[in-house]
Design a protein around this motif. Sequence first.
Motif, PDB file in Angstrom:
ATOM      1  N   ARG A 140     138.419 -19.532  78.044  1.00 51.45           N
ATOM      2  CA  ARG A 140     137.676 -20.770  77.539  1.00 51.45           C
ATOM      3  C   ARG A 140     138.815 -21.172  76.640  1.00 51.45           C
ATOM      4  O   ARG A 140     138.076 -21.948  75.391  1.00 51.45           O
ATOM      5  CB  ARG A 140     136.128 -20.499  76.967  1.00 51.45           C
ATOM      6  N   TRP A 173     130.776 -25.057  70.883  1.00 50.54           N
ATOM      7  CA  TRP A 173     132.023 -25.606  71.930  1.00 50.54           C
ATOM      8  C   TRP A 173     132.080 -27.186  71.743  1.00 50.54           C
ATOM      9  O   TRP A 173     131.357 -27.687  71.187  1.00 50.54           O
ATOM     10  CB  TRP A 173     131.798 -25.489  73.370  1.00 50.54           C
ATOM     11  N   THR A 207     135.200 -28.406  82.448  1.00 55.76           N
ATOM     12  CA  THR A 207     135.736 -27.254  81.953  1.00 55.76           C
ATOM     13  C   THR A 207     135.059 -26.308  82.304  1.00 55.76           C
ATOM     14  O   THR A 207     135.614 -25.052  82.422  1.00 55.76           O
ATOM     15  CB  THR A 207     135.619 -27.583  80.601  1.00 55.76           C
ATOM     16  N   ARG A 208     133.649 -26.373  82.281  1.00 51.90           N
ATOM     17  CA  ARG A 208     132.859 -24.959  82.720  1.00 51.90           C
ATOM     18  C   ARG A 208     133.103 -24.775  84.012  1.00 51.90           C
ATOM     19  O   ARG A 208     133.141 -23.614  84.267  1.00 51.90           O
ATOM     20  CB  ARG A 208     131.300 -25.510  82.393  1.00 51.90           C
ATOM     21  N   ALA A 228     136.299 -22.631  84.358  1.00 49.50           N
ATOM     22  CA  ALA A 228     136.174 -21.131  84.027  1.00 49.50           C
ATOM     23  C   ALA A 228     135.730 -20.502  85.222  1.00 49.50           C
ATOM     24  O   ALA A 228     136.335 -19.292  85.393  1.00 49.50           O
ATOM     25  CB  ALA A 228     135.173 -21.206  82.890  1.00 49.50           C
ATOM     26  N   TRP A 255     136.158 -14.281  84.883  1.00 48.82           N
ATOM     27  CA  TRP A 255     134.995 -15.010  84.445  1.00 48.82           C
ATOM     28  C   TRP A 255     133.450 -14.669  84.540  1.00 48.82           C
ATOM     29  O   TRP A 255     132.724 -14.401  84.044  1.00 48.82           O
ATOM     30  CB  TRP A 255     135.318 -16.655  84.348  1.00 48.82           C
TER      31      TRP A 255
END
Length: 297
Positions: free
Chosen positions: A224, A248, A259-260, A263, A269
């Motif tokens: 992250r 965050w 972005t999530r 991951a 992850w």
Amino acid sequence: MQKKAPQPIKNRLVQGSPPIGCWHLEALPRRRQSMRSLCGRGNKALAYSRDAEGSWFRSLFVHKVDPRKDAHSNLLSKKETSNLYKIQFHNVKPECLDAYNSLTEEVLPKLHSDADYPCDLVGNWNTWYGEQDQAVHLWRFSGGYPALMDCMNKLKQNKEYLDFRKERSRMLLSRRNQLLLEFSFWNEPLPRKGPNIYELRTYKLKPGTMIEWGNNWARAIKYRQENQEAVGGFFSQIGELYVVHHLWAYKDLQSREETRNAAWRKRGWDENVYYTVPLIRTMESRIMIPLKISPLQ
């Protein structure tokens, strides 16, 4: 012709062929040893087979960590600094939120401009999504508990601060705070330019699981970092215990989503999520907008 006397039963069994369905008595120890050897090899083969297939089986259980030999605050916090953090949550009367923000932006910068106070503003926000009409403040005390007590004693003698508290109290429904330490493997929260939105994800863990949480996140935080979204990670010391806060930063809600999702495409992850979810009692997400005075913009 003289007949030979019949041999005792035990000798017949030792020297002669065993009856059908019986073991030779002298051979029994060797046969047992052979069977144990076969069983041993079978157990090893079974263990190997389980290992080959066994990720699914092991995943049913949370990994165990070594027995603790020290407080988790010493094992998980940064050794090179003695920073202590305080987070405050103010639930504001809806009709007073604008006045509350104006008062906060007027007074707090003056208080923190005094070099005698060993306390720094880290961030100041209003909750956008989550609990409404709420302000969240984060401070850092450089020097730990002595710095905290030094600052509190000085503020008790500061008339401007006392007047500020009195006026602010008329605008509040409730307030609560926690004292926090920062995880050693997280970024230290430093001022950043905006505009950004901030997400405060709060996890309430099962008692006794903080070390295991730290072990997993120490490996996972690397997934992250690419977009510099990781601001800070903290765990409670005073107030409600076994509480973790992850802070965050994102450009906007769409950036957060992208972005999530990115991951989840990184190998490893998903494993972190899988092993940390069983440690959680409850979790909460706040999307926050920084105040004008916030060093985190």
